[in-house]
Design an enzyme around this catalytic site. Sequence first.
Site, short mmCIF file in Angstrom:
data_model
loop_
_atom_site.label_atom_id
_atom_site.label_comp_id
_atom_site.label_asym_id
_atom_site.label_seq_id
_atom_site.Cartn_x
_atom_site.Cartn_y
_atom_site.Cartn_z
N GLU A 269 12.85 23.41 55.17
CA GLU A 269 14.16 22.83 55.43
C GLU A 269 14.48 21.68 54.48
OE1 GLU A 269 14.32 21.87 59.58
OE2 GLU A 269 14.56 23.96 60.17
N HIS B 213 14.15 15.43 62.01
CA HIS B 213 14.53 16.57 62.84
C HIS B 213 13.41 16.81 63.84
CE1 HIS B 213 15.42 20.43 64.44
NE2 HIS B 213 14.46 21.05 63.78
N HIS C 286 12.59 18.15 68.37
CA HIS C 286 13.03 18.98 69.49
C HIS C 286 12.89 18.24 70.82
CE1 HIS C 286 11.43 22.42 66.70
NE2 HIS C 286 12.59 21.96 66.29
N HIS D 208 18.38 24.12 69.87
CA HIS D 208 17.38 23.96 68.81
C HIS D 208 16.75 22.57 68.82
CE1 HIS D 208 16.46 24.45 64.20
NE2 HIS D 208 15.45 23.92 64.87
#
Length: 270
Positions: free
Chosen positions: A120, A143, A145, A215
């Site tokens: 990513e 990023h 979760h 996500h």
Amino acid sequence: MKESILSGRPALAQEVEKVAEVAGYLWQNGWAERNGGNITVNVTPLADDEMAKLPALDGLHPIGMALPALCGCYFYCKGTGRRMRDLARRPMENGSIIRITDDGTAYEIIADEPVLSTSELPSHLAVHARLVESGSPCKATVHTHPIELVAMSHHRPFLEHDVLTKLLWSMIPETKVFCPLGLGVVPYELPGSEALADATLRELQSYDVVLWEKHGVFAKGLDVMDAFDQIDVLSKSAKIYINARAMGFEPEGMSDDQMKEMSEVFRLPR
């Protein structure tokens, strides 16, 4: 034994230590299953002339797009397929420092090991390019979760414009103080896709933290700790809401007048 690039560079070492610390928090919170999540930090201000002379460890890696704003920039990046729990203990074995080429189309790994950056990376670098172009002081992207925030993204009414922002702000005063821009929302897109990157870039024009439906979240911050703190505060509000619902009632939340007072006292954006 090869000397680490961090040797003799205390400021750079400190930034990498922050990344390792945050990686541990992500794992401990249950937000980084297996190799989930990514961290990318712009360390260009900490680079020196000797770093510019370091050779590439394994050739050029195309980014897949041209990012002229990042020409010659340096980043610490989590490695592809690497676990946050391992990065927390050994950051230079599970991540690498990369240098963007002079045309902004590729990167080369300069330290410490030829650990390929996350798949990513193009999305993260696109965000960093926009930050540089806009003169933003933000240097880190995270990023991850967060369980409660991802769970809330499965409820369609929460995805309407600023519905979650107002709800999470109302759960505890600190949320509006420490996340004054609230939470942007990106409807589901394929993970790692250009569509997801483009939608995230749009939301980051108005928010520091963006929720990816079903996500995770993507956050920008002054450094990696700042990015983590914003996610952590929003997650705390989500937990308060979900715990109240589990106890059998809809939490009242702070009133509009109470939040208006918060904005006036702390001079927050409205």
